[in-house]
Design a protein around this motif. Structure first.
Motif, short mmCIF file in Angstrom:
data_model
loop_
_atom_site.label_atom_id
_atom_site.label_comp_id
_atom_site.label_asym_id
_atom_site.label_seq_id
_atom_site.Cartn_x
_atom_site.Cartn_y
_atom_site.Cartn_z
N GLU B 106 0.91 -1.30 -0.17
CA GLU B 106 0.07 -0.04 -0.12
C GLU B 106 0.84 1.31 0.10
O GLU B 106 0.50 2.28 -0.83
CB GLU B 106 -0.87 -0.02 1.36
CG GLU B 106 -1.78 1.13 1.24
CD GLU B 106 -2.72 1.09 2.19
OE1 GLU B 106 -2.83 0.02 3.18
OE2 GLU B 106 -3.56 2.18 2.63
N ASP B 107 1.70 1.33 0.87
CA ASP B 107 2.76 2.51 0.96
C ASP B 107 3.52 2.73 -0.28
O ASP B 107 3.62 3.96 -0.68
CB ASP B 107 3.72 2.14 2.29
CG ASP B 107 3.03 2.28 3.52
OD1 ASP B 107 1.95 2.45 3.56
OD2 ASP B 107 3.75 2.13 4.60
N ILE B 110 1.21 4.25 -3.16
CA ILE B 110 0.71 5.63 -2.76
C ILE B 110 2.01 6.54 -3.44
O ILE B 110 1.73 7.49 -4.33
CB ILE B 110 0.58 6.00 -1.14
CG1 ILE B 110 -0.27 5.16 -0.47
CG2 ILE B 110 0.57 7.58 -1.17
CD1 ILE B 110 -0.47 5.43 0.97
N PHE B 111 3.00 6.42 -2.95
CA PHE B 111 4.15 6.99 -3.88
C PHE B 111 4.55 6.71 -5.21
O PHE B 111 5.18 7.73 -5.85
CB PHE B 111 5.50 6.97 -2.96
CG PHE B 111 5.12 7.62 -1.43
CD1 PHE B 111 5.11 9.15 -1.36
CD2 PHE B 111 5.23 7.17 -0.21
CE1 PHE B 111 4.59 9.88 -0.03
CE2 PHE B 111 5.15 7.85 0.92
CZ PHE B 111 4.99 9.19 0.89
#
Lengths: 142, 155
Positions: B106-107, B110-111
């Motif tokens: 997920e992290d 995002i980026f």
């Protein structure tokens, strides 16, 4: 070989939509807030204040807003701030690496403590890695 | 008013950018879980985890945290501690690893959707988490050695 059932698709879609909703609840207000900051000149003051420190990480002063929203709120808030500012790709990369190490601290530190790690310890390790990575990348990528 | 509207639109655009990746991803994750791929991943990682003092039971919360996030990993570890499946020493190693490297999918997405490079988002995080966990494990062994001598002395 992989079994794909209708139930999995439904469950996955539901989880995705739920994440999207959680995301919208944070990203939209953050982007609006940053837009107001920008228009009111407050962003300019924040930027001027932090610019000398942000330079250590190869970042412009504005990037402080992204770091704060990521450290304190969460990565979606940081993403919202990034959208609302105009940062160079290099800055986005540096911010991203710094924030992967430490983010959502207000929520995640208590979770870590619950799982048996002392609060201060986790804070120091995560912030240490985040700032260390920022310093390193600031040197490497500049 | 125009300022707020502008921010609102920018925010929505951001939501769309991430949503079109997150939704398919969650479906893939669900399929992976339904097919027991998590257990397979755990077995695959058994050897590197043993080097930082984690057995298969101890590695499981870390794998869960890496895939699903800190909250889920913490849930597993609480359960494991209650059932006596992990030692206090292991808990320290797991806590350190988990705090630094969790919700990797997920992290990272995002980026990545904002243009940051994939490898830069995953590699430093996992490597630093592993290194820190390794140091914690070494310190654990260092601390437990004199204690062991002491017990032997009594016997």
């Amino acid at each position: 070989m992989l079994e794909v059932s209708r139930e999995m698709l439904a469950k996955g879609t539901r989880a995705g939509l739920k994440t999207t909703w959680e995301l919208a609840k944070v990203v939209v207000p953050t982007a609006m807030l940053v837009a107001v900051f920008k228009a009111s000149g407050l962003l300019g003051s924040i930027t001027d204040f932090f610019a000398p420190y942000m330079g250590l990480f190869g970042l412009s002063g504005e990037a402080a807003v992204v770091l704060f929203s990521g450290y304190l709120v969460n990565l979606y808030a940081a993403a919202g701030s990034i959208m609302a500012l105009s940062l160079a790709p290099k800055e986005i990369a540096i911010l991203a690496v710094m924030l992967t190490f430490a983010h959502s601290l207000l929520v995640e530190l208590p979770i870590s403590r619950k799982a048996g790690s002392p609060l201060g310890y986790v804070l120091i390790v995560r912030m240490g890695c985040s700032l260390g990575a920022g310093l390193l990348l600031g040197v490497i990528l500049s | 008013m125009t300022v707020l509207w502008e921010g609102f639109l920018q925010g929505l655009q951001g939501v769309w950018t991430v949503a079109r990746v997150v939704i398919p991803l969650m479906i893939i994750l669900e399929i992976a879980q339904g097919n027991g791929l998590l257990q397979k991943l755990n077995r695959l990682l058994a050897r590197p985890f043993r080097a930082i003092g984690l057995g298969e039971e101890g590695a499981f919360p870390v794998v869960v945290a890496m895939v699903f996030g800190l909250t889920f990993g913490s849930g597993v570890i609480l359960n494991h501690v209650r059932e006596g499946k992990v030692s206090p020493e292991e808990t320290k190693v797991i806590g350190t690893f988990m705090a630094l490297a969790h919700a990797l999918i997920e992290d990272t997405i995002i980026f990545m959707s904002l243009g940051a490079p994939l490898l830069l988002l995953i590699l430093p995080r996992v490597m630093v988490a592993y290194l820190m966990a390794y140091l914690v494990n070494r310190r654990n062994q260092h601390l437990s050695l004199p204690e062991g001598h002491h017990i032997q002395g009594i016997n």
